[in-house]
Write an enzyme that holds these catalytic residues in place. Structure first.
Site, short mmCIF file in Angstrom:
data_model
loop_
_atom_site.label_atom_id
_atom_site.label_comp_id
_atom_site.label_asym_id
_atom_site.label_seq_id
_atom_site.Cartn_x
_atom_site.Cartn_y
_atom_site.Cartn_z
N LYS A 1 -37.41 -46.83 7.86
CA LYS A 1 -36.16 -45.96 7.64
C LYS A 1 -36.61 -45.01 6.73
CE LYS A 1 -31.99 -45.59 9.11
NZ LYS A 1 -31.65 -46.10 10.42
N GLY B 1 -18.58 -39.42 14.70
CA GLY B 1 -19.69 -38.72 15.13
C GLY B 1 -20.46 -38.85 16.21
N GLY C 1 -15.26 -42.99 12.08
CA GLY C 1 -16.12 -42.26 12.19
C GLY C 1 -16.39 -41.59 13.67
N GLY D 1 -19.44 -42.88 17.06
CA GLY D 1 -18.04 -43.12 17.26
C GLY D 1 -17.34 -42.45 18.52
N TYR D 2 -17.94 -41.04 18.65
CA TYR D 2 -17.24 -40.52 19.89
C TYR D 2 -17.94 -40.97 21.16
CZ TYR D 2 -17.36 -37.09 23.74
OH TYR D 2 -17.15 -36.47 24.85
P1 NAD Z 1 -22.85 -38.87 12.35
O1 NAD Z 1 -23.56 -38.19 11.17
O2 NAD Z 1 -23.21 -38.29 13.72
O3 NAD Z 1 -21.43 -39.14 12.30
C1 NAD Z 1 -20.91 -39.84 11.15
C2 NAD Z 1 -19.40 -39.81 11.18
O4 NAD Z 1 -18.76 -40.62 10.05
C3 NAD Z 1 -18.98 -38.40 10.97
O5 NAD Z 1 -17.84 -38.10 11.90
C4 NAD Z 1 -18.31 -38.52 9.43
O6 NAD Z 1 -17.49 -37.43 9.16
C5 NAD Z 1 -17.89 -39.67 9.72
N1 NAD Z 1 -17.51 -40.39 8.22
C6 NAD Z 1 -18.27 -40.29 6.89
N2 NAD Z 1 -17.65 -40.86 5.91
C7 NAD Z 1 -16.49 -41.53 6.46
C8 NAD Z 1 -15.54 -42.07 5.99
N3 NAD Z 1 -15.57 -42.30 4.67
N4 NAD Z 1 -14.57 -42.46 6.88
C9 NAD Z 1 -14.50 -42.26 7.97
N5 NAD Z 1 -15.58 -41.37 8.83
C10 NAD Z 1 -16.51 -41.17 7.84
O7 NAD Z 1 -23.72 -40.26 12.18
P2 NAD Z 1 -23.91 -41.40 13.37
O8 NAD Z 1 -25.32 -41.04 14.08
O9 NAD Z 1 -22.85 -41.51 14.50
O10 NAD Z 1 -24.06 -42.43 12.76
C11 NAD Z 1 -23.00 -43.24 12.15
C12 NAD Z 1 -23.55 -44.75 11.93
O11 NAD Z 1 -24.23 -45.45 13.01
C13 NAD Z 1 -24.37 -44.81 10.92
O12 NAD Z 1 -24.14 -46.04 10.14
C14 NAD Z 1 -25.73 -45.03 11.49
O13 NAD Z 1 -26.61 -45.56 10.58
C15 NAD Z 1 -25.48 -45.81 12.75
N6 NAD Z 1 -26.47 -45.55 13.77
C16 NAD Z 1 -26.60 -44.68 14.38
C17 NAD Z 1 -27.41 -44.77 15.51
C18 NAD Z 1 -27.62 -43.50 16.34
O14 NAD Z 1 -28.24 -43.62 17.16
N7 NAD Z 1 -27.06 -42.18 15.83
C19 NAD Z 1 -27.95 -45.86 15.80
C20 NAD Z 1 -27.85 -46.98 15.38
C21 NAD Z 1 -26.97 -46.97 14.30
#
Ligand code: NAD
Length: 418
Positions: free
Chosen positions: A102, A219, A217, A222-223
């Protein structure tokens, strides 16, 4: 307890349950290498700003290190170490030939211009270039990083190395060697795991009609979780982002909500039902209220530690699926599990991203391109198999699903040491 302390504790307890020696347990806990460095950046106004950055290479027993790069103002060494350890376990749970890594930069990317963001990304890649590579350590996107940033980093890496190495980074744009299906992989994989576990648990837990979901979330993860869940008959009634949350009792339309969020800069105020957005459909709530909604399924998909001692007694969901890394603290996990809440752990639920990263790595090495359907079908097979294995271990050992997933992952890792 910090996420790093909690992760170490989980690995230690699991190792002891498996009867591993203290030496082996320590070997599985401590990162093999942690790089800490600074990145000086010349800003658009001519001033100089220095950012702290890390790359943790946790464990390579099962293959090269694999894991994302996070840009966030709260990134720190312990967080990066914890997230790299979770990657090690996660790759073992879904049985792909990678270890865990990481990286992160302590920065608020929203305060940078596009040019500054590109310079920072390229500089980060240049710093880690000597220590990474397709057989050594393969970075990918995480919070606040995306395919475009991976494209910049990969280009910089190849420039420095003077070679073409398509699999040195994953999560690249599809036109630059990324895999189809990577963007939606984590959210889609989570929905597949949720369905599989609900299916396996159907005799114990019955969710009527279309189960309701709230997602913290909105992002990438979540979407896409919302989109695939809605397509499969779940009712997504609430979503939040860092600026606010919305509640639409009859179920919201994820695509229209995303379009509205892109226009407004937040989901707050996006009351979108059946592709129409109208204030009469819903109400704005706080991020904290979203976590406490009386829904069937709660999906933390933002940051770590959000379900903890301070709010665990007010959580009403019957199922929590950890789509973020470490969103439920150990204390909250133990309390909620005792209360009968089913917690689907992140080391299983959010592994879809790394599985498709693995597919991207294979495609890059083979010089071959798979179609999106093929990618998502293969992903679903891997996720369903891992979910079934973890579930069976949980039943057999009378432990929580999280403990079972740790048992599955740590056992596979330890097999390399005997
Ligand atoms: P992203 O940056 O695309 O989205 C993050 C979202 O969380 C954004 O909408 C942001 O506004 C929101 N957010 C931040 N703080 C917040 C709060 N206090 N309350 C509510 N919403 C909040 O990131 P992502 O890629 O969607 O990753 C989200 C999580 O999933 C992280 O913990 C990441 O480590 C984990 N994850 C991501 C992936 C991946 O493939 N992207 C894989 C495994 C795990």
């Amino acid at each position: 307890m910090s996420m790093w302390e909690e992760t170490k504790k989980f690995i230690k307890q699991t190792g002891e349950k498996l009867g591993l020696s203290q030496g082996i347990i320590e070997r599985l806990i401590e990162p093999e290498m942690v790089y800490e460095f600074t990145i000086p950046l010349k800003k658009d106004d001519g001033s100089l700003q220095v950012f702290k950055a890390w790359r943790s290479q946790h464990n390579s027993l099962r293959g090269p290190y694999k894991g994302g790069i996070r840009f966030h103002p709260e990134v720190n060494e312990d967080e990066v170490k914890a997230l790299s350890a979770l990657m090690t376990i996660k790759c073992a749970v879904v049985n792909i030939p990678f270890g865990g890594g990481k990286g992160g930069v302590r920065v608020n990317p929203k305060e940078l211009s596009e040019r500054e963001l590109e310079l920072l990304s390229r500089a980060y890649s240049a710093k880690i270039a000597p220590f990474i590579g397709q057989d050594k350590d393969i970075p990918a996107p995480d919070v606040n990083t995306n395919p475009k940033i991976m494209g910049w980093m990969h280009e910089e890496y190849e420039k420095i190395k003077g070679v073409k190495e398509p699999s040195a980074f994953t999560g690249k744009p599809v036109c630059k060697g990324g895999s189809k299906g990577r963007v939606e992989a984590t959210g889609y994989g989570g929905v597949v795991v949720l369905e599989k576990i609900l299916n396996l648990k159907s005799q114990i837990l019955k969710l009527d009609g279309s189960p309701t979901i709230a997602i913290q979330g909105f992002g990438n993860v979540g979407y896409h979780f919302a989109k695939f869940a809605a397509e499969r008959g779940f009712k997504v009634v609430g979503v939040s982002d860092s600026k606010g949350a919305v509640y639409v009792e009859d179920g919201l339309d994820p695509e229209a909500t995303l379009k509205c969020k892109n226009e407004k800069g937040t989901v707050a105020g996006c009351y979108c039902k059946g592709s129409v957005c109208d204030v009469r459909f819903g109400k704005t709530i706080s991020g904290e209220e979203l976590l406490e909604l009386p829904v069937d399924i709660l999906v933390p998909a933002a940051l770590e530690g959000v379900i903890n001692e301070s709010n665990m007694k007010r959580i009403k969901a019957k199922v929590i699926i950890e789509m973020a890394n470490g969103p439920v603290t150990k204390q909250a996990h133990d309390y909620l599990t005792k209360k009968g809440v089913l917690i689907i752990p992140g080391i299983l639920a959010n592994a879809g991203g790394v599985v498709v990263s693995y597919f991207e790595w294979i495609q890059g090495r083979q010089g071959w391109r798979w179609g999106k359907e093929e990618v998502l079908t293969k992903l679903a097979d891997v996720m369903k198999k891992a979910a079934k294995e973890a579930w069976e271990l949980a039943i057999e050992g009378r432990v929580s699903l999280k403990e079972a997933a740790y048992l599955l992952g740590v056992r596979r890792l330890a097999e390399n040491l005997v």
